[in-house]
Design a protein around this motif. Structure first.
Motif, mmCIF file in Angstrom:
data_model
loop_
_atom_site.group_PDB
_atom_site.id
_atom_site.type_symbol
_atom_site.label_atom_id
_atom_site.label_comp_id
_atom_site.label_asym_id
_atom_site.label_seq_id
_atom_site.Cartn_x
_atom_site.Cartn_y
_atom_site.Cartn_z
ATOM 1 N N ALA A 20 0.822 -1.207 0.000
ATOM 2 C CA ALA A 20 0.000 0.000 0.000
ATOM 3 C C ALA A 20 0.856 1.257 0.000
ATOM 4 O O ALA A 20 0.498 2.273 -0.602
ATOM 5 C CB ALA A 20 -0.934 -0.008 1.215
ATOM 6 N N ASP A 21 2.004 1.183 0.642
ATOM 7 C CA ASP A 21 2.892 2.332 0.751
ATOM 8 C C ASP A 21 3.717 2.547 -0.519
ATOM 9 O O ASP A 21 3.975 3.688 -0.910
ATOM 10 C CB ASP A 21 3.823 2.149 1.949
ATOM 11 C CG ASP A 21 4.749 3.334 2.141
ATOM 12 O OD1 ASP A 21 4.240 4.463 2.302
ATOM 13 O OD2 ASP A 21 5.983 3.143 2.119
ATOM 14 N N GLN A 22 4.130 1.458 -1.186
ATOM 15 C CA GLN A 22 5.110 1.560 -2.263
ATOM 16 C C GLN A 22 4.543 1.379 -3.670
ATOM 17 O O GLN A 22 5.072 1.926 -4.633
ATOM 18 C CB GLN A 22 6.211 0.496 -2.067
ATOM 19 C CG GLN A 22 7.015 0.640 -0.793
ATOM 20 C CD GLN A 22 8.020 1.776 -0.871
ATOM 21 O OE1 GLN A 22 8.296 2.299 -1.946
ATOM 22 N NE2 GLN A 22 8.561 2.169 0.266
ATOM 23 N N ASP A 23 3.478 0.576 -3.807
ATOM 24 C CA ASP A 23 3.157 0.120 -5.154
ATOM 25 C C ASP A 23 2.501 1.170 -6.032
ATOM 26 O O ASP A 23 2.538 1.050 -7.258
ATOM 27 C CB ASP A 23 2.283 -1.136 -5.098
ATOM 28 C CG ASP A 23 2.373 -1.936 -6.389
ATOM 29 O OD1 ASP A 23 3.508 -2.156 -6.861
ATOM 30 O OD2 ASP A 23 1.327 -2.311 -6.935
ATOM 31 N N ALA A 24 1.925 2.195 -5.459
ATOM 32 C CA ALA A 24 1.364 3.259 -6.297
ATOM 33 C C ALA A 24 2.453 3.903 -7.140
ATOM 34 O O ALA A 24 2.211 4.318 -8.281
ATOM 35 C CB ALA A 24 0.672 4.306 -5.427
ATOM 36 N N GLN A 25 3.657 3.978 -6.599
ATOM 37 C CA GLN A 25 4.779 4.543 -7.346
ATOM 38 C C GLN A 25 5.445 3.512 -8.247
ATOM 39 O O GLN A 25 5.811 3.812 -9.385
ATOM 40 C CB GLN A 25 5.833 5.115 -6.390
ATOM 41 C CG GLN A 25 7.045 5.698 -7.131
ATOM 42 C CD GLN A 25 8.174 6.065 -6.194
ATOM 43 O OE1 GLN A 25 8.326 5.477 -5.135
ATOM 44 N NE2 GLN A 25 8.982 7.033 -6.597
ATOM 45 N N LEU A 26 5.579 2.266 -7.773
ATOM 46 C CA LEU A 26 6.404 1.286 -8.481
ATOM 47 C C LEU A 26 5.622 0.400 -9.441
ATOM 48 O O LEU A 26 6.206 -0.127 -10.394
ATOM 49 C CB LEU A 26 7.149 0.422 -7.460
ATOM 50 C CG LEU A 26 8.122 1.176 -6.546
ATOM 51 C CD1 LEU A 26 8.748 0.224 -5.531
ATOM 52 C CD2 LEU A 26 9.204 1.883 -7.355
ATOM 53 N N ALA A 27 4.344 0.179 -9.207
ATOM 54 C CA ALA A 27 3.491 -0.613 -10.098
ATOM 55 C C ALA A 27 4.034 -2.018 -10.322
ATOM 56 O O ALA A 27 4.120 -2.504 -11.449
ATOM 57 C CB ALA A 27 3.295 0.100 -11.439
ATOM 58 N N ALA A 28 4.360 -2.690 -9.234
ATOM 59 C CA ALA A 28 4.843 -4.068 -9.339
ATOM 60 C C ALA A 28 3.688 -5.057 -9.476
ATOM 61 O O ALA A 28 3.852 -6.117 -10.081
ATOM 62 C CB ALA A 28 5.678 -4.426 -8.116
ATOM 63 N N PHE A 29 2.526 -4.733 -8.906
ATOM 64 C CA PHE A 29 1.400 -5.663 -8.863
ATOM 65 C C PHE A 29 0.295 -5.239 -9.820
ATOM 66 O O PHE A 29 -0.095 -4.074 -9.869
ATOM 67 C CB PHE A 29 0.820 -5.749 -7.452
ATOM 68 C CG PHE A 29 1.624 -6.583 -6.497
ATOM 69 C CD1 PHE A 29 1.346 -7.926 -6.312
ATOM 70 C CD2 PHE A 29 2.680 -6.017 -5.789
ATOM 71 C CE1 PHE A 29 2.095 -8.696 -5.434
ATOM 72 C CE2 PHE A 29 3.436 -6.776 -4.907
ATOM 73 C CZ PHE A 29 3.148 -8.129 -4.733
ATOM 74 N N VAL A 30 -0.231 -6.214 -10.570
ATOM 75 C CA VAL A 30 -1.448 -6.007 -11.345
ATOM 76 C C VAL A 30 -2.659 -6.193 -10.443
ATOM 77 O O VAL A 30 -3.633 -5.439 -10.520
ATOM 78 C CB VAL A 30 -1.519 -7.007 -12.520
ATOM 79 C CG1 VAL A 30 -2.785 -6.772 -13.346
ATOM 80 C CG2 VAL A 30 -0.288 -6.905 -13.398
ATOM 81 N N CYS A 63 -1.410 -1.974 -16.677
ATOM 82 C CA CYS A 63 -0.567 -1.619 -15.535
ATOM 83 C C CYS A 63 0.830 -1.243 -16.018
ATOM 84 O O CYS A 63 1.330 -1.783 -17.001
ATOM 85 C CB CYS A 63 -0.486 -2.815 -14.577
ATOM 86 S SG CYS A 63 0.529 -2.555 -13.106
ATOM 87 N N GLY A 64 1.449 -0.327 -15.268
ATOM 88 C CA GLY A 64 2.838 -0.030 -15.559
ATOM 89 C C GLY A 64 3.047 1.368 -16.090
ATOM 90 O O GLY A 64 2.100 2.132 -16.245
ATOM 91 N N PRO A 65 4.305 1.721 -16.365
ATOM 92 C CA PRO A 65 5.470 0.841 -16.285
ATOM 93 C C PRO A 65 5.845 0.497 -14.840
ATOM 94 O O PRO A 65 5.669 1.308 -13.937
ATOM 95 C CB PRO A 65 6.576 1.652 -16.945
ATOM 96 C CG PRO A 65 6.199 3.078 -16.675
ATOM 97 C CD PRO A 65 4.692 3.099 -16.761
ATOM 98 N N TYR A 76 -2.473 -12.161 -18.126
ATOM 99 C CA TYR A 76 -1.367 -12.329 -19.087
ATOM 100 C C TYR A 76 -0.876 -10.974 -19.610
ATOM 101 O O TYR A 76 -0.307 -10.880 -20.698
ATOM 102 C CB TYR A 76 -1.762 -13.239 -20.256
ATOM 103 C CG TYR A 76 -2.479 -14.499 -19.834
ATOM 104 C CD1 TYR A 76 -1.893 -15.397 -18.946
ATOM 105 C CD2 TYR A 76 -3.758 -14.779 -20.301
ATOM 106 C CE1 TYR A 76 -2.562 -16.548 -18.531
ATOM 107 C CE2 TYR A 76 -4.436 -15.924 -19.891
ATOM 108 C CZ TYR A 76 -3.831 -16.803 -19.008
ATOM 109 O OH TYR A 76 -4.494 -17.933 -18.607
ATOM 110 N N GLY A 77 -1.129 -9.927 -18.830
ATOM 111 C CA GLY A 77 -0.700 -8.591 -19.226
ATOM 112 C C GLY A 77 -1.467 -8.014 -20.392
ATOM 113 O O GLY A 77 -1.003 -7.070 -21.030
ATOM 114 N N SER A 78 -2.652 -8.524 -20.681
ATOM 115 C CA SER A 78 -3.388 -8.114 -21.879
ATOM 116 C C SER A 78 -4.808 -7.698 -21.536
ATOM 117 O O SER A 78 -5.497 -8.363 -20.750
ATOM 118 C CB SER A 78 -3.435 -9.271 -22.882
ATOM 119 O OG SER A 78 -4.223 -8.934 -24.010
ATOM 120 N N VAL A 79 -5.273 -6.637 -22.198
ATOM 121 C CA VAL A 79 -6.663 -6.210 -22.018
ATOM 122 C C VAL A 79 -7.630 -7.278 -22.526
ATOM 123 O O VAL A 79 -8.797 -7.304 -22.116
ATOM 124 C CB VAL A 79 -6.937 -4.878 -22.735
ATOM 125 C CG1 VAL A 79 -6.160 -3.744 -22.081
ATOM 126 C CG2 VAL A 79 -6.614 -4.976 -24.222
#
Length: 459
Positions: A35-45, A136-138, A89-92
């Motif tokens: 919750a603290d980090q992922d808004a900036q890093l976008a590691a999780f879908v 998601c990403g980068p 699978y990273g796809s819309v």
């Protein structure tokens, strides 16, 4: 005091088993870090907080440990099916896809007591140099968020490096756990193909892609592999994998190569690799040497293109407008190949494999860079040149890793020691098929005696 999020997976499993920690408090600590980090890093879908808390409560209520990963949080790359949890699978095209069953590697992790926190980001279908897609990403590098985390297991590498999970699953086709591990200062294992079975794989004898893991230390990689390895009758590769558990005897003999004689590698990477080889000489006999990899780049291009066209060609015909340009290029690269093209590539692949085998009659390990370049800005979608020299295709910067995929030898990646001002950089340690335990033994030597280990990012 050491934060829970700084502990290794091995330490967490031990502490939960001894009732020094509960799985619930461990899961809550990692969810708070996400919750603290992922808004900036976008590691999780996808983050499955409710499911993770329920699984943690099940672990805490058990009278005896469920397995070696009892109560330990893990993350799964979003190319791999998770029952009841979205797998895009990273796809819309698959944004609403929820599998009914776990992939075998996920099922084995759960049976070992692991708690799945969520799904980590990947380029669409795993094709892409930057870990981003239309969902998601980068995924940003925790050592410099302006830079890429690498692909395609970039989400996994960032989640581990930033302390959002102690252990992450990944997949590796041409370097997809090794490049992000190098960029994000973590360790990774690409095991011998078949060591972790893939019983649903349509082409049962295909050994280019494997499951793997990323962690902050070698012990955690060994633990993760131990609970996921083992044959499955529906995966023909898994029934043929040997297991060489012989201990290291005496001072290891290491062959080192910056480029396998053919791979494009940046000058600044060559310099860091030379320094790493100097350090390796303190614990091993180091000799510059390489297998004969003539034609390896063209061979991998051909085989990869054929496999991608076979597995994703229908999407190009029916859903082209919804695919990213990178995916379109990857599929189109294989549409005009002939049977002769494919078989000639297999002949050359066989010769390269035999050259690797010959080298290992003279060496215990082969060491090479884990990436040909350092991380680049997220806005640049592909590596098109190295040191000003144009590359023929967008995947050629991966030659230093995909050559090893071509022959199917196991690879341990560890971060080298570095100055605080230096970007992370890792090395590949390659061994003959079935020798993962020897790789882990040598990796522990490098961690303990040379300081080749993870350092926390500024965040």
């Amino acid at each position: 005091m050491t934060s829970i999020c700084d502990l290794s997976a091995t330490s967490i499993a031990r502490a939960i088993t001894k009732r020094e920690l509960s799985s619930r408090e461990v899961v809550d600590a990692y969810l708070a870090r996400i919750a603290d980090q992922d808004a900036q890093l976008a590691a999780f879908v996808t983050v499955d907080a409710d499911g993770a808390r329920r699984a943690a409560q099940t672990c805490d209520a058990a009278s005896t440990p469920i397995g070696p990963l009892h109560g330990v949080p893990v993350a799964i790359k979003d190319l791999t099916d998770t029952a009841g949890l979205a797998t895009t699978y990273g796809s819309v095209l698959f944004r609403d896809h929820v599998p009914a069953e776990d992939d075998l590697v996920v099922a084995r992790l759960r049976r070992a007591g692991a708690v799945v926190l969520g799904k980590t980001n990947t380029p669409e279908f795993g094709f892409g140099a930057v870990c981003t897609n239309r969902l998601c990403g980068p995924t940003r590098n925790p050592f410099d968020p302006a830079l890429t985390s690498g692909g395609s297991s970039g989400g996994a590498a960032v989640a581990v490096a930033a302390g959002m999970v102690p252990l992450a699953h990944g997949t590796d086709f041409g370097g997809s756990v090794r490049t992000p591990a190098s960029f994000c200062d973590v360790a990774s294992i690409r095991p011998t193909p078949g060591r972790i079975p893939s019983p649903r794989r349509p082409l049962g004898w295909d050994m280019l892609a494997t499951h793997g893991f990323l962690a902050r230390g070698v012990d955690d990689l060994a633990l993760s592999l131990s609970v996921c390895a083992g044959g499955d009758a529906n995966d023909p590769l898994s029934t043929a994998v040997g297991n060489d558990n012989r201990p290291l005897a005496g001072r290891p003999r290491i062959a080192v190569t910056p480029d396998f004689g053919v791979a494009p590698v940046a000058r600044n990477v060559r310099a860091r690799f030379a320094a790493a080889c100097g350090a390796l000489a303190r614990v091993a006999d180091v000799v510059p040497s390489s297998p004969d990899c003539n034609g390896a780049i063209e061979t991998f291009r051909t085989l990869r293109a054929a496999h991608i066209a076979d597995s994703h060609g229908a999407l190009l015909r029916t859903r082209r407008a919804e695919l990213t340009p990178t995916v379109v290029w990857n599929i189109e690269a294989g549409t005009s190949l002939s049977a002769d093209d494919y078989l000639n590539a297999e002949r050359r692949r066989t010769a390269i494999y035999r050259s690797f085998c010959e080298l290992f009659t003279r060496a215990d390990f082969l060491v090479a860079p884990a990436a040909s370049v350092f991380p680049w800005p997220n806005e640049i979608s592909d590596v098109t040149a190295i040191d000003g020299a144009a590359l023929e295709t967008p995947i050629d910067y991966l030659a230093v890793t995909f050559i090893v995929s071509l022959v199917g030898f196991p690879v341990l990646t560890v971060p080298v020691r570095r100055e605080t001002s230096e970007l992370p950089f890792g090395i590949q340690i390659i061994a003959p098929p079935g020798c993962e335990s020897r790789l882990f033994a040598f990796g522990r030597i490098l961690e303990n005696e040379l300081g080749f280990s993870h350092r926390r990012p500024p965040c």
